[in-house]
Design an enzyme around this catalytic site. Structure first.
Site, PDB file in Angstrom:
ATOM      1  N   HIS A 115      -1.668  15.440 -26.749  1.00 21.19           N
ATOM      2  CA  HIS A 115      -1.350  14.162 -25.973  1.00 21.19           C
ATOM      3  C   HIS A 115      -2.727  13.588 -26.475  1.00 21.19           C
ATOM      4  O   HIS A 115      -2.192  12.577 -26.736  1.00 21.19           O
ATOM      5  CB  HIS A 115      -1.027  13.853 -24.461  1.00 21.19           C
ATOM      6  CG  HIS A 115       0.475  14.118 -24.390  1.00 21.19           C
ATOM      7  ND1 HIS A 115       0.504  15.457 -23.876  1.00 21.19           N
ATOM      8  CD2 HIS A 115       1.067  13.881 -23.245  1.00 21.19           C
ATOM      9  CE1 HIS A 115       1.784  16.011 -23.740  1.00 21.19           C
ATOM     10  NE2 HIS A 115       2.500  14.313 -22.939  1.00 21.19           N
ATOM     11  N   HIS A 150       6.140   8.308 -27.543  1.00 21.93           N
ATOM     12  CA  HIS A 150       5.683   8.417 -27.125  1.00 21.93           C
ATOM     13  C   HIS A 150       6.328  10.348 -27.516  1.00 21.93           C
ATOM     14  O   HIS A 150       5.194  11.009 -27.504  1.00 21.93           O
ATOM     15  CB  HIS A 150       6.144   8.843 -25.478  1.00 21.93           C
ATOM     16  CG  HIS A 150       4.562   9.871 -24.867  1.00 21.93           C
ATOM     17  ND1 HIS A 150       3.631   9.542 -25.201  1.00 21.93           N
ATOM     18  CD2 HIS A 150       4.632  11.056 -23.606  1.00 21.93           C
ATOM     19  CE1 HIS A 150       3.065  11.071 -24.015  1.00 21.93           C
ATOM     20  NE2 HIS A 150       4.166  11.196 -23.411  1.00 21.93           N
ATOM     21  N   LYS A 180       6.704  22.966 -14.703  1.00 24.96           N
ATOM     22  CA  LYS A 180       6.556  22.268 -14.467  1.00 24.96           C
ATOM     23  C   LYS A 180       5.422  21.886 -13.016  1.00 24.96           C
ATOM     24  O   LYS A 180       4.282  21.253 -12.515  1.00 24.96           O
ATOM     25  CB  LYS A 180       6.662  20.818 -14.525  1.00 24.96           C
ATOM     26  CG  LYS A 180       5.433  19.327 -14.510  1.00 24.96           C
ATOM     27  CD  LYS A 180       6.095  18.292 -15.355  1.00 24.96           C
ATOM     28  CE  LYS A 180       5.021  17.153 -15.067  1.00 24.96           C
ATOM     29  NZ  LYS A 180       5.341  15.833 -15.888  1.00 24.96           N
ATOM     30  N   ARG A 202       0.904  -1.179   0.070  1.00 19.23           N
ATOM     31  CA  ARG A 202       0.280   0.220   0.246  1.00 19.23           C
ATOM     32  C   ARG A 202       0.870   1.806   0.396  1.00 19.23           C
ATOM     33  O   ARG A 202       0.329   2.155   0.394  1.00 19.23           O
ATOM     34  CB  ARG A 202      -1.275  -0.374   0.767  1.00 19.23           C
ATOM     35  CG  ARG A 202      -1.935  -1.276   1.303  1.00 19.23           C
ATOM     36  CD  ARG A 202      -2.823  -1.219   2.263  1.00 19.23           C
ATOM     37  NE  ARG A 202      -4.186  -2.214   2.341  1.00 19.23           N
ATOM     38  CZ  ARG A 202      -4.194  -3.186   2.785  1.00 19.23           C
ATOM     39  NH1 ARG A 202      -3.300  -2.931   3.637  1.00 19.23           N
ATOM     40  NH2 ARG A 202      -4.704  -4.259   3.060  1.00 19.23           N
ATOM     41  N   HIS A 253      -2.071  10.286 -28.039  1.00 14.70           N
ATOM     42  CA  HIS A 253      -2.506   8.992 -27.690  1.00 14.70           C
ATOM     43  C   HIS A 253      -2.967   8.024 -28.557  1.00 14.70           C
ATOM     44  O   HIS A 253      -2.811   6.446 -28.744  1.00 14.70           O
ATOM     45  CB  HIS A 253      -3.380   8.979 -26.132  1.00 14.70           C
ATOM     46  CG  HIS A 253      -2.479   9.777 -24.759  1.00 14.70           C
ATOM     47  ND1 HIS A 253      -2.839  10.399 -23.862  1.00 14.70           N
ATOM     48  CD2 HIS A 253      -0.416  10.151 -24.327  1.00 14.70           C
ATOM     49  CE1 HIS A 253      -2.221  11.056 -22.485  1.00 14.70           C
ATOM     50  NE2 HIS A 253      -0.545  10.019 -23.707  1.00 14.70           N
ATOM     51  N   ARG A 274      -4.230  21.237 -14.266  1.00 14.69           N
ATOM     52  CA  ARG A 274      -3.111  20.683 -14.955  1.00 14.69           C
ATOM     53  C   ARG A 274      -3.169  19.487 -16.645  1.00 14.69           C
ATOM     54  O   ARG A 274      -2.094  18.933 -17.210  1.00 14.69           O
ATOM     55  CB  ARG A 274      -2.468  19.534 -14.134  1.00 14.69           C
ATOM     56  CG  ARG A 274      -1.541  18.294 -14.340  1.00 14.69           C
ATOM     57  CD  ARG A 274      -1.041  18.122 -12.845  1.00 14.69           C
ATOM     58  NE  ARG A 274       0.307  16.685 -13.560  1.00 14.69           N
ATOM     59  CZ  ARG A 274       0.400  15.853 -13.199  1.00 14.69           C
ATOM     60  NH1 ARG A 274       0.226  15.854 -11.753  1.00 14.69           N
ATOM     61  NH2 ARG A 274       1.560  15.052 -12.834  1.00 14.69           N
ATOM     62  N   LYS A 321       2.528  11.157 -11.130  1.00 20.03           N
ATOM     63  CA  LYS A 321       1.419  10.123 -12.555  1.00 20.03           C
ATOM     64  C   LYS A 321       2.236   9.152 -12.575  1.00 20.03           C
ATOM     65  O   LYS A 321       3.594   9.417 -13.383  1.00 20.03           O
ATOM     66  CB  LYS A 321       1.098  11.179 -13.635  1.00 20.03           C
ATOM     67  CG  LYS A 321       0.103  12.118 -13.540  1.00 20.03           C
ATOM     68  CD  LYS A 321      -0.230  12.353 -15.153  1.00 20.03           C
ATOM     69  CE  LYS A 321      -1.562  13.382 -15.571  1.00 20.03           C
ATOM     70  NZ  LYS A 321      -2.079  13.782 -16.512  1.00 20.03           N
ATOM     71  N   ASN A 356      -1.236  18.134 -21.361  1.00 19.84           N
ATOM     72  CA  ASN A 356      -1.585  17.085 -21.391  1.00 19.84           C
ATOM     73  C   ASN A 356      -1.692  17.997 -23.514  1.00 19.84           C
ATOM     74  O   ASN A 356      -2.160  17.319 -24.393  1.00 19.84           O
ATOM     75  CB  ASN A 356      -2.437  16.403 -21.784  1.00 19.84           C
ATOM     76  CG  ASN A 356      -2.915  15.093 -21.015  1.00 19.84           C
ATOM     77  OD1 ASN A 356      -1.633  14.470 -20.847  1.00 19.84           O
ATOM     78  ND2 ASN A 356      -2.948  15.654 -19.727  1.00 19.84           N
ATOM     79  N   GLU A 384       8.585  17.265 -25.320  1.00 17.42           N
ATOM     80  CA  GLU A 384       8.305  17.642 -24.089  1.00 17.42           C
ATOM     81  C   GLU A 384       8.293  19.187 -23.641  1.00 17.42           C
ATOM     82  O   GLU A 384       7.585  19.891 -23.190  1.00 17.42           O
ATOM     83  CB  GLU A 384       7.852  16.777 -23.418  1.00 17.42           C
ATOM     84  CG  GLU A 384       7.197  15.770 -23.613  1.00 17.42           C
ATOM     85  CD  GLU A 384       6.132  15.124 -23.785  1.00 17.42           C
ATOM     86  OE1 GLU A 384       5.428  16.112 -22.954  1.00 17.42           O
ATOM     87  OE2 GLU A 384       5.521  13.944 -22.972  1.00 17.42           O
ATOM     88  N   GLU A 412      -5.268  16.848 -11.489  1.00 21.20           N
ATOM     89  CA  GLU A 412      -5.842  17.214 -12.186  1.00 21.20           C
ATOM     90  C   GLU A 412      -7.260  17.032 -12.435  1.00 21.20           C
ATOM     91  O   GLU A 412      -7.566  16.462 -13.254  1.00 21.20           O
ATOM     92  CB  GLU A 412      -5.196  16.187 -13.884  1.00 21.20           C
ATOM     93  CG  GLU A 412      -5.245  16.637 -14.985  1.00 21.20           C
ATOM     94  CD  GLU A 412      -5.056  15.482 -16.519  1.00 21.20           C
ATOM     95  OE1 GLU A 412      -3.270  15.421 -15.544  1.00 21.20           O
ATOM     96  OE2 GLU A 412      -5.617  15.456 -17.397  1.00 21.20           O
TER      97      GLU A 412
END
Ligand code: NAD
Ligand code: GLY
Length: 366
Positions: free
Chosen positions: A253, A270, A232, A126, A257, A246, A148, A250, A190, A242
């Site tokens: 993206h 990517h 960032k 955990r 994606h 935030r 993330k 993206n 990026e 987010e």
């Protein structure tokens, strides 16, 4: 390798989950880089079969000053291995070596290793502490920062994951010297991203220093990593999970994606998908009347000069729409895009399918 002092520290301010990003040359080898982390009997370095042979011995040697037992798990390299089966190798290693809930994980590699190690750290017993040691340009300017963590599902990119912050990020700029050229370009995508969404002066700087960045000039890389991390940090400090702001990170993206999933993970890098995706998102912004054509042309030219593709793969309009509907920003089946509403500022909103289809068609043949 030069063993020069730490160049910069950028802080992520998140209350009790705050942490520093150390940026410098030769940081990997310095035991002081790794001081004052959570104490534990064991450290587990997670790396892959490309990065491990280059750097794991040096990290192991430096960590010896702080941990009695240092173990290594080496994963197969590649985006196509960012999955459950490979993630489980980390848990196999932790359990078979008797790791307890104080064991500290070190992610030594690019964004794939960072995302998977972070997710494993979030889940094991955990939650155990972890440290990001990013070795690609992309991971130093983006993926190692902000918490993330995820793996891919065949249906969608980064669909299974958690927000889980590292205890420290260590960007050793020297490691960038062994990166393949294609990966440097992927990282530039990026870096470029931060300009249109937040800082046009930075975009001007990238424009003027692109040749130095591609040549891996140490001073240029140090500035690019620092400024990217600052932007960032500014975004993540306001919206860790987010719920709003935030999402601007993206930019490019949503289309990107779809390219990655549509072609099969690992076919385009990517960063390549994000580079082309930024051209598509900027084109959509222009067609919605938010920005002018000159801005799109400037961005496309910069992305091309960075060595990134600017013509989208022809997956078919339906495939693009299908993949974008499972994007994490989609709400009730409506695709939401990060759009540039004026240079240096981004918004998140939907767009009519017919217009998106026109943009996809135009960008596949541009
Ligand atoms: P990557 O991790 O696949 O690394 C790229 C390649 O470079 C790999 O083959 C790797 O083994 C190799 N490599 C790494 N360091 C090297 C070095 N110093 N010398 C030589 N080779 C080296 O790819 P990436 O571009 O670093 O990361 C992409 C991943 O990051 C994607 O999965 C993406 O989804 C994720 N990402 C996550 C976030 C986030 O916020 N968590 C943000 C952006 C991207
Ligand atoms: N790379 C997008 C984010 O960290 O939110």
């Amino acid at each position: 390798m030069t063993a020069s002092p730490l160049l910069e520290t950028v802080r992520i301010d998140l209350g009790e989950r705050s942490y520093p990003i150390l940026i410098g040359a030769g940081l990997l080898d310095q035991p002081s880089t790794w001081a004052d982390l959570p104490r534990a009997a064991m450290a587990l370095i997670v790396t892959n079969d490309t990065v491990g042979p280059l750097y794991v011995n040096r990290l192991q040697a430096a960590l010896k000053a702080h941990y009695g037992q240092i173990e290594v798990v080496t994963l197969p390299d590649g985006e196509s291995h960012k999955d459950w089966q490979t993630l489980n190798l980390i848990f196999d290693s932790l359990l078979s070596k008797g790791a307890d809930r104080k064991t500290v994980l070190f992610a030594l590699g690019g964004g794939v290793i960072g995302d998977m190690t972070g997710f494993a750290a979030a889940c094991y017993m955990r939650g155990v502490p972890f440290v990001q040691v990013p070795t690609t340009l992309l991971s130093q300017v983006d993926s190692s920062v902000g918490g993330k963590t995820a793996i891919n599902h065949p249906i969608g990119k980064n669909m299974i994951g958690a927000f889980y912050q590292p205890h420290r990020v260590v960007c050793d700029l020297d490691t960038l010297q062994t990166l393949p050229e294609r990966e440097v370009s992927a990282g530039l995508a990026e870096i470029i991203k931060y300009g249109p969404i937040a800082d046009m002066a930075f975009l001007d700087w990238i424009d003027a220093n692109l040749a130095a960045l591609k040549a891996r000039d140490a001073k240029a890389l140090a500035h690019a990593v620092k400024r990217s991390c600052e932007i960032k940090a500014w975004v993540v400090g306001q919206d860790e999970r987010e719920s709003g702001l935030r999402a601007i990170l993206n930019f490019g993206h949503t289309f990107g994606h779809a390219i990655e999933a549509g072609l099969g993970f690992g076919t385009w890098l990517h960063g390549e998908a994000v580079g082309c995706g930024m051209v598509m998102a900027a084109t959509l912004s222009e067609r919605l009347g938010l920005i002018d054509a000159h801005f799109v042309t400037r961005l496309r030219d910069l992305i091309a000069r960075a060595g990134l593709p600017t013509v989208a793969p022809d997956l078919g309009v339906e495939a693009y729409l299908h993949h974008m509907r499972v994007d994490k920003k989609a709400q009730a089946g409506e695709i939401r895009f990060v759009l540039i509403d004026s240079p240096g500022s981004a918004i998140v909103q939907g767009a009519p399918d017919a217009l998106v289809a026109q943009v996809v068609t135009a960008c596949c043949s541009a």
